[in-house]
Design an enzyme around this catalytic site. Sequence first.
Site, PDB file in Angstrom:
ATOM      1  N   LYS A   1      -4.737  -9.845  -5.843  1.00 33.73           N
ATOM      2  CA  LYS A   1      -6.049 -10.018  -5.212  1.00 33.73           C
ATOM      3  C   LYS A   1      -7.019  -8.910  -5.617  1.00 33.73           C
ATOM      4  O   LYS A   1      -6.599  -7.789  -5.898  1.00 33.73           O
ATOM      5  CB  LYS A   1      -5.900 -10.093  -3.692  1.00 33.73           C
ATOM      6  CG  LYS A   1      -5.976  -8.765  -2.967  1.00 33.73           C
ATOM      7  CD  LYS A   1      -6.162  -8.990  -1.481  1.00 33.73           C
ATOM      8  CE  LYS A   1      -6.438  -7.681  -0.756  1.00 33.73           C
ATOM      9  NZ  LYS A   1      -7.767  -7.125  -0.964  1.00 33.73           N
TER      10      LYS A   1
ATOM     11  N   LYS B   1     -10.763  -3.348  -2.945  1.00 31.54           N
ATOM     12  CA  LYS B   1     -11.664  -2.190  -2.985  1.00 31.54           C
ATOM     13  C   LYS B   1     -10.939  -0.953  -3.463  1.00 31.54           C
ATOM     14  O   LYS B   1     -11.490  -0.124  -4.153  1.00 31.54           O
ATOM     15  CB  LYS B   1     -12.208  -1.907  -1.582  1.00 31.54           C
ATOM     16  CG  LYS B   1     -13.493  -2.603  -1.261  1.00 31.54           C
ATOM     17  CD  LYS B   1     -14.094  -2.011  -0.008  1.00 31.54           C
ATOM     18  CE  LYS B   1     -13.994  -2.958   1.153  1.00 31.54           C
ATOM     19  NZ  LYS B   1     -12.863  -2.749   2.024  1.00 31.54           N
TER      20      LYS B   1
ATOM     21  N   LYS C   1       0.814  -1.220   0.000  1.00 30.33           N
ATOM     22  CA  LYS C   1       0.000   0.000   0.000  1.00 30.33           C
ATOM     23  C   LYS C   1       0.847   1.270   0.000  1.00 30.33           C
ATOM     24  O   LYS C   1       0.397   2.312  -0.460  1.00 30.33           O
ATOM     25  CB  LYS C   1      -0.992  -0.006   1.164  1.00 30.33           C
ATOM     26  CG  LYS C   1      -2.118  -0.997   0.960  1.00 30.33           C
ATOM     27  CD  LYS C   1      -3.288  -0.731   1.863  1.00 30.33           C
ATOM     28  CE  LYS C   1      -4.452  -1.649   1.480  1.00 30.33           C
ATOM     29  NZ  LYS C   1      -5.600  -1.491   2.339  1.00 30.33           N
TER      30      LYS C   1
HETATM   31  P1  ATP Z   1      -8.650  -2.277   0.633  1.00 24.99           P
HETATM   32  O1  ATP Z   1      -8.108  -2.447  -0.757  1.00 24.99           O
HETATM   33  O2  ATP Z   1      -9.166  -0.898   0.923  1.00 24.99           O
HETATM   34  O3  ATP Z   1      -7.724  -2.814   1.696  1.00 24.99           O
HETATM   35  P2  ATP Z   1     -10.053  -4.755   0.611  1.00 24.99           P
HETATM   36  O4  ATP Z   1     -10.761  -5.146  -0.622  1.00 24.99           O
HETATM   37  O5  ATP Z   1      -8.745  -5.412   0.897  1.00 24.99           O
HETATM   38  O6  ATP Z   1      -9.957  -3.178   0.640  1.00 24.99           O
HETATM   39  P3  ATP Z   1     -10.787  -4.913   3.399  1.00 24.99           P
HETATM   40  O7  ATP Z   1     -11.870  -4.063   3.976  1.00 24.99           O
HETATM   41  O8  ATP Z   1      -9.381  -4.541   3.662  1.00 24.99           O
HETATM   42  O9  ATP Z   1     -11.055  -5.008   1.818  1.00 24.99           O
HETATM   43  O10 ATP Z   1     -11.005  -6.406   3.878  1.00 24.99           O
HETATM   44  C1  ATP Z   1     -12.270  -6.901   4.312  1.00 24.99           C
HETATM   45  C2  ATP Z   1     -12.215  -8.415   4.370  1.00 24.99           C
HETATM   46  O11 ATP Z   1     -12.198  -8.954   3.040  1.00 24.99           O
HETATM   47  C3  ATP Z   1     -10.946  -8.966   5.041  1.00 24.99           C
HETATM   48  O12 ATP Z   1     -11.328 -10.076   5.821  1.00 24.99           O
HETATM   49  C4  ATP Z   1     -10.083  -9.409   3.902  1.00 24.99           C
HETATM   50  O13 ATP Z   1      -9.215 -10.472   4.248  1.00 24.99           O
HETATM   51  C5  ATP Z   1     -11.123  -9.876   2.896  1.00 24.99           C
HETATM   52  N1  ATP Z   1     -10.647  -9.766   1.519  1.00 24.99           N
HETATM   53  C6  ATP Z   1     -10.191  -8.645   0.918  1.00 24.99           C
HETATM   54  N2  ATP Z   1      -9.876  -8.894  -0.359  1.00 24.99           N
HETATM   55  C7  ATP Z   1     -10.118 -10.215  -0.568  1.00 24.99           C
HETATM   56  C8  ATP Z   1      -9.992 -11.068  -1.698  1.00 24.99           C
HETATM   57  N3  ATP Z   1      -9.553 -10.601  -2.857  1.00 24.99           N
HETATM   58  N4  ATP Z   1     -10.339 -12.369  -1.563  1.00 24.99           N
HETATM   59  C9  ATP Z   1     -10.794 -12.847  -0.378  1.00 24.99           C
HETATM   60  N5  ATP Z   1     -10.941 -12.095   0.727  1.00 24.99           N
HETATM   61  C10 ATP Z   1     -10.618 -10.788   0.640  1.00 24.99           C
HETATM   62 MG    MG Z   2      -7.605  -4.758   2.569  1.00 22.98          MG
END
Ligand code: ATP
Ligand code: MG
Length: 328
Positions: A193, A196, A111
């Site tokens: 991965k 968001k 990040k």
């Molecule tokens: P950001 O990019 O802002 O970090 P994010 O998509 O990683 O957003 P988070 O809010 O950080 O989302 O994570 C929320 C939950 O979703 C966590 O338990 C994380 O492990 C899970 N998660 C995030 N991305 C994935 C993915 N690609 N596949 C499976 N689980 C995920």
């Molecule tokens: Mg995340």
Amino acid sequence: MVRVFSGAQPTGIIHLGNYLGALKQYVDLQNETDCYYCVVNMHALTIPRDPQELKEKTLDVAAIYLAIGLDPKKATLFVQSQVPAHTEAAWLLQCISRVGELSRMVQFKEKSKGSAESAGVGLFTYPILQAADILLYQAEKVPVGEDQRQHIELTRDIAERFNRDYGEVFTLPEILVPKVGAKIMALDEPTKKMSKSAESKWNSIALLDDPKLIEKKLKRAVTDSENQVRYDLETKPGVSNLLTIYSTFSGISIRELERKYEGLGYGQFKKDLIEVTIDYLRPIQERFQEIRHSGYVEEVLKDGAEKANQVANETLSKMRQAMGIIQL
Ligand code: ATP
Ligand code: MG
């Protein structure tokens, strides 16, 4: 009853990765465990945000929790900032954490895009706030996606250190990742991965995307030139990712799907996957529209915060006492 804690950041709309990796588990766990699910809005501040948008997104994520089937009678749903104990506990834990261990966090490296000099301090220390979130609830299980494994291990290390130096206060949490869907990959770049905060909108499918957009995104999803529906993470990450999504939404095993699409190619496979995805998300989207602006979400969050404050403050008080922080 087993205590469970988890949370998602209001950094965007919950996508298929968040859902399949984490939120679906939240729902599965609510009947047999005592669970606390949080919208971790303080974590979202680690990267600059528009304040008004952050407020809206916080309520969006909470409404999605309800729309996917979390029941506030069974699970405690709340917003992190409504429970001030999280930030105080994070400070206390920062004082026993090491710069070295935080520097090893892969997510920080990703990040901060390798530039620690200009990265926010909050981005660096945020795994400690996450440790505080989990430890305050004495959580035994933490349902998350695979990307969070390193942070949960750090949480355990910090908890063990605290217990050793100040006396037994914390339960050591265990990670809970689903067998299928623990790491959903980006549609446009299936070696990374789904995220968001990704820059490209073709990266993910949000649970609230309308059917037209879902169709466009899945049509554009990267595959390969073989035109054979086959699960192989090494050589076919894109198709394997789509098979995972198809399988979890349809309940049909990946093996069976491979058989079903033998000789049919990607066109038919994607067409059916589009339909399965739209059908799966429709009731979630309808429920979201019903509740998002009804006042119900805020009501649930207020009740949840009251309960969460009680549990969190109990642990915080033990932490203060153990560390010699005066409580008059
Ligand atoms: P950001 O990019 O802002 O970090 P994010 O998509 O990683 O957003 P988070 O809010 O950080 O989302 O994570 C929320 C939950 O979703 C966590 O338990 C994380 O492990 C899970 N998660 C995030 N991305 C994935 C993915 N690609 N596949 C499976 N689980 C995920
Ligand atoms: Mg995340």
